[in-house]
Write a protein that holds these residues in place. Structure first.
Motif, PDB file in Angstrom:
ATOM      1  N   ILE A  52     150.860  12.542  17.880  1.00  0.00           N
ATOM      2  CA  ILE A  52     151.167  13.708  17.061  1.00  0.00           C
ATOM      3  C   ILE A  52     149.850  14.416  16.799  1.00  0.00           C
ATOM      4  CG2 ILE A  52     151.056  12.262  14.977  1.00  0.00           C
ATOM      5  CD1 ILE A  52     152.980  14.230  13.626  1.00  0.00           C
ATOM      6  N   TRP A  53     149.842  15.734  16.959  1.00  0.00           N
ATOM      7  CA  TRP A  53     148.632  16.480  16.677  1.00  0.00           C
ATOM      8  C   TRP A  53     148.960  17.945  16.420  1.00  0.00           C
ATOM      9  CZ3 TRP A  53     150.184  15.424  21.578  1.00  0.00           C
ATOM     10  CH2 TRP A  53     150.113  16.429  22.537  1.00  0.00           C
ATOM     11  N   PHE A  54     147.961  18.621  15.884  1.00  0.00           N
ATOM     12  CA  PHE A  54     148.084  20.041  15.568  1.00  0.00           C
ATOM     13  C   PHE A  54     146.906  20.768  16.197  1.00  0.00           C
ATOM     14  CE2 PHE A  54     150.153  17.628  12.287  1.00  0.00           C
ATOM     15  CZ  PHE A  54     151.351  18.289  12.110  1.00  0.00           C
ATOM     16  N   ASP A  55     147.183  21.898  16.796  1.00  0.00           N
ATOM     17  CA  ASP A  55     146.141  22.747  17.368  1.00  0.00           C
ATOM     18  C   ASP A  55     146.001  23.939  16.434  1.00  0.00           C
ATOM     19  OD1 ASP A  55     144.358  24.081  18.997  1.00  0.00           O
ATOM     20  OD2 ASP A  55     145.897  24.773  20.397  1.00  0.00           O
ATOM     21  N   ALA A  72     152.226  22.796  16.603  1.00  0.00           N
ATOM     22  CA  ALA A  72     152.549  21.402  16.282  1.00  0.00           C
ATOM     23  C   ALA A  72     153.016  20.697  17.553  1.00  0.00           C
ATOM     24  CB  ALA A  72     153.642  21.349  15.223  1.00  0.00           C
ATOM     25  N   TYR A  73     152.535  19.467  17.770  1.00  0.00           N
ATOM     26  CA  TYR A  73     152.889  18.694  18.963  1.00  0.00           C
ATOM     27  C   TYR A  73     153.306  17.280  18.563  1.00  0.00           C
ATOM     28  CZ  TYR A  73     150.420  22.418  21.411  1.00  0.00           C
ATOM     29  OH  TYR A  73     150.015  23.631  21.883  1.00  0.00           O
ATOM     30  N   PRO A  94     161.028  27.054  16.506  1.00  0.00           N
ATOM     31  CA  PRO A  94     159.664  27.437  16.903  1.00  0.00           C
ATOM     32  C   PRO A  94     158.657  26.428  16.346  1.00  0.00           C
ATOM     33  CG  PRO A  94     160.872  29.356  16.148  1.00  0.00           C
ATOM     34  CD  PRO A  94     161.726  28.150  15.836  1.00  0.00           C
ATOM     35  N   SER A  95     157.724  25.999  17.196  1.00  0.00           N
ATOM     36  CA  SER A  95     156.707  25.032  16.762  1.00  0.00           C
ATOM     37  C   SER A  95     155.302  25.473  17.169  1.00  0.00           C
ATOM     38  CB  SER A  95     157.002  23.654  17.358  1.00  0.00           C
ATOM     39  OG  SER A  95     156.972  23.707  18.774  1.00  0.00           O
ATOM     40  N   LEU A 106     156.544  20.954   9.191  1.00  0.00           N
ATOM     41  CA  LEU A 106     157.510  20.662  10.247  1.00  0.00           C
ATOM     42  C   LEU A 106     157.487  19.178  10.627  1.00  0.00           C
ATOM     43  CD1 LEU A 106     159.543  22.175  12.082  1.00  0.00           C
ATOM     44  CD2 LEU A 106     157.689  22.462  13.717  1.00  0.00           C
ATOM     45  N   LEU A 107     156.290  18.596  10.665  1.00  0.00           N
ATOM     46  CA  LEU A 107     156.156  17.185  11.062  1.00  0.00           C
ATOM     47  C   LEU A 107     155.692  16.301   9.906  1.00  0.00           C
ATOM     48  CD1 LEU A 107     154.578  17.673  14.601  1.00  0.00           C
ATOM     49  CD2 LEU A 107     156.928  17.082  14.021  1.00  0.00           C
ATOM     50  N   SER A 108     155.939  16.748   8.698  1.00  0.00           N
ATOM     51  CA  SER A 108     155.483  15.988   7.541  1.00  0.00           C
ATOM     52  C   SER A 108     156.119  14.603   7.505  1.00  0.00           C
ATOM     53  CB  SER A 108     155.770  16.786   6.279  1.00  0.00           C
ATOM     54  OG  SER A 108     156.652  16.164   5.442  1.00  0.00           O
TER      55      SER A 108
END
Length: 161
Positions: A52-55, A72-73, A94-95, A106-108
């Motif tokens: 899991i990661w965020f750009d 968000a990935y 949408p992500s 979204l990925l909390s």
């Protein structure tokens, strides 16, 4: 070109090509919306979060200011009938290009190694999501593509009359 098409100005041909492209964008956004809605009723299995990661990127707003755009990935594995699957699609919402707060929300609560509920398409088990459904962002993309296509089409028609 000969005949009646010879009188069509080149910018109208370009406008028609752009309209077709934009109509395709609207159709794709509609397709994702339908899959998102269908995912609410898909069967479930258990999966494991692999990554899991965020750009997070700072972008120019065109007026000399900046804003933060966050993607968000989520990558997860799941198994069905003895076959292992790995998926990068975690939602049809949408992500990408989200505000930072929206992307993290979204990925909390999801972490690497965590067991998650995976919803999979029974007709295509390799198609799966962790977060089902759609949101207003889906409808915004459909509207954006459809309005853009319509605007360019109106331009083309008005150039012909």
């Amino acid at each position: 070109m000969s005949g009646m098409f010879a009188a069509v100005p080149p910018d109208v041909w370009l406008a028609l090509a752009i309209t077709i492209f934009m109509a395709g964008g609207a159709a794709w956004a509609w397709h994702l919306y339908r899959l998102g809605e269908a995912s609410r009723h898909w069967p479930r299995t258990e999966g494991t979060v692999v990554d899991i990661w965020f750009d997070v990127r700072e972008k120019s707003d065109g007026d000399g200011g900046t804003y933060v755009s966050t993607n968000a990935y989520l990558v997860y594995d799941y198994e069905l009938n003895g076959r292992r699957y790995r998926s990068r699609r975690f939602t049809y919402r949408p992500s990408r290009g989200l505000g930072e707060r929206e992307a993290y929300a979204l990925l909390s609560g999801i972490t690497r190694g965590q067991r998650v509920e995976v919803h999979y398409d029974p007709r295509r088990p390799q198609r799966a999501v962790v977060l089902t459904g759609t949101d207003a962002g889906n409808l915004r993309w459909i509207a954006l593509w459809a309005v853009a296509a319509s605007t360019v089409l109106v331009y083309a028609v008005l150039r012909l009359v």
